[in-house]
Write an enzyme that holds these catalytic residues in place. Structure first.
Site, PDB file in Angstrom:
ATOM      1  N   ILE A 118       0.870  -1.178   0.000  1.00  0.00           N
ATOM      2  CA  ILE A 118       0.000   0.000   0.000  1.00  0.00           C
ATOM      3  C   ILE A 118       0.901   1.219   0.000  1.00  0.00           C
ATOM      4  O   ILE A 118       1.947   1.230   0.666  1.00  0.00           O
ATOM      5  CB  ILE A 118      -0.971   0.015   1.202  1.00  0.00           C
ATOM      6  CG1 ILE A 118      -1.870   1.259   1.161  1.00  0.00           C
ATOM      7  CG2 ILE A 118      -0.239  -0.145   2.516  1.00  0.00           C
ATOM      8  CD1 ILE A 118      -2.991   1.255   2.208  1.00  0.00           C
TER       9      ILE A 118
ATOM     10  N   VAL B  63       0.915   5.792  -0.819  1.00  0.00           N
ATOM     11  CA  VAL B  63       0.263   7.043  -1.184  1.00  0.00           C
ATOM     12  C   VAL B  63       1.348   8.043  -1.562  1.00  0.00           C
ATOM     13  O   VAL B  63       2.366   8.163  -0.864  1.00  0.00           O
ATOM     14  CB  VAL B  63      -0.593   7.594  -0.018  1.00  0.00           C
ATOM     15  CG1 VAL B  63      -1.132   8.977  -0.329  1.00  0.00           C
ATOM     16  CG2 VAL B  63      -1.739   6.629   0.300  1.00  0.00           C
TER      17      VAL B  63
ATOM     18  N   GLU C  76       1.990  -7.242   6.446  1.00  0.00           N
ATOM     19  CA  GLU C  76       3.263  -7.117   7.144  1.00  0.00           C
ATOM     20  C   GLU C  76       3.732  -5.688   7.021  1.00  0.00           C
ATOM     21  O   GLU C  76       3.570  -5.057   5.973  1.00  0.00           O
ATOM     22  CB  GLU C  76       4.308  -8.061   6.555  1.00  0.00           C
ATOM     23  CG  GLU C  76       4.039  -9.497   6.925  1.00  0.00           C
ATOM     24  CD  GLU C  76       5.088 -10.457   6.411  1.00  0.00           C
ATOM     25  OE1 GLU C  76       5.081 -11.593   6.885  1.00  0.00           O
ATOM     26  OE2 GLU C  76       5.895 -10.081   5.546  1.00  0.00           O
TER      27      GLU C  76
ATOM     28  N   ASN D 192       8.074   1.574  10.972  1.00  0.00           N
ATOM     29  CA  ASN D 192       7.119   2.386  10.208  1.00  0.00           C
ATOM     30  C   ASN D 192       6.029   2.892  11.163  1.00  0.00           C
ATOM     31  O   ASN D 192       4.924   2.363  11.220  1.00  0.00           O
ATOM     32  CB  ASN D 192       6.516   1.548   9.072  1.00  0.00           C
ATOM     33  CG  ASN D 192       5.569   2.339   8.203  1.00  0.00           C
ATOM     34  OD1 ASN D 192       5.116   3.420   8.555  1.00  0.00           O
ATOM     35  ND2 ASN D 192       5.238   1.770   7.054  1.00  0.00           N
TER      36      ASN D 192
ATOM     37  N   TYR E 266      -2.740   1.359  10.960  1.00  0.00           N
ATOM     38  CA  TYR E 266      -3.289   0.005  11.050  1.00  0.00           C
ATOM     39  C   TYR E 266      -3.925  -0.246  12.411  1.00  0.00           C
ATOM     40  O   TYR E 266      -5.015  -0.834  12.502  1.00  0.00           O
ATOM     41  CB  TYR E 266      -2.206  -1.042  10.771  1.00  0.00           C
ATOM     42  CG  TYR E 266      -1.561  -0.882   9.406  1.00  0.00           C
ATOM     43  CD1 TYR E 266      -2.316  -0.620   8.272  1.00  0.00           C
ATOM     44  CD2 TYR E 266      -0.188  -0.977   9.258  1.00  0.00           C
ATOM     45  CE1 TYR E 266      -1.728  -0.456   7.030  1.00  0.00           C
ATOM     46  CE2 TYR E 266       0.415  -0.827   8.013  1.00  0.00           C
ATOM     47  CZ  TYR E 266      -0.364  -0.565   6.910  1.00  0.00           C
ATOM     48  OH  TYR E 266       0.225  -0.403   5.683  1.00  0.00           O
TER      49      TYR E 266
END
Length: 169
Positions: free
Chosen positions: A84, A86, A118, A123, A130
């Protein structure tokens, strides 16, 4: 590529299913966000896979530019987020949340009970996102992510248990 930075508002972005013909654009964005990046052929292969459940976010003028992506798969009663990202110009406006919520809806409709992903333990912004959405740690892969010039970083396996898939439409 269309300059979409001045808008930076979710009402100017659209979510679409990610088709293989957008692989090159996704790869270009992936290169800006990840080291090592995935190339267009690898992304196209993932998008062509029968289990693919992937989304892009687009914005701009005539030719809408890819400003975000979520590459996922759905198999049996589980979904997995493979990547994912952006665009830096569009971070912190809710785009990743929108992509994740889109996958959650698709996963529920597909009968998934859980979504896995994962994430590197360093991060912090990803982990915060999440956890805000309800993902919890389910495992750890020691020294999984390579950091050029630095020590390897653990990968955390996170899981989101979806509420009952038998929700009314």
């Amino acid at each position: 590529m269309t300059n979409v930075t001045p808008f930076r508002n979710l009402k100017h972005a659209s979510m679409l299913w990610a088709a293989p013909d957008r692989a090159e654009e996704i790869a270009t964005l992936h290169t800006k966000l990840f080291d090592p990046p995935w190339d267009a052929a690898a992304i196209k292969s993932l998008l062509e896979h029968p289990a693919a459940t992937s989304l892009i976010a687009v914005a701009g003028g005539q030719k809408k530019a890819v400003i975000g992506f979520l590459i996922g798969q759905l198999a049996a009663d589980e979904a997995e987020i493979l990547s994912i990202g952006v665009s830096p110009d569009w971070q912190r406006v809710g785009l990743a949340t929108g992509l994740l919520e889109g996958l959650m809806r698709a996963a529920r409709r597909g009968g998934a009970k859980r979504i896995f992903l994962e994430v590197a333990e360093d991060n912090a912004s990803g982990l915060a996102l999440y956890r805000k959405l309800g993902f919890v740690e389910a495992g750890r892969r020691k020294r999984y992510y390579e950091r050029p010039g630095n020590a390897r970083v653990d990968a955390l396996t996170l899981v989101l248990t979806l509420e009952d898939s038998e929700q009314p439409a």
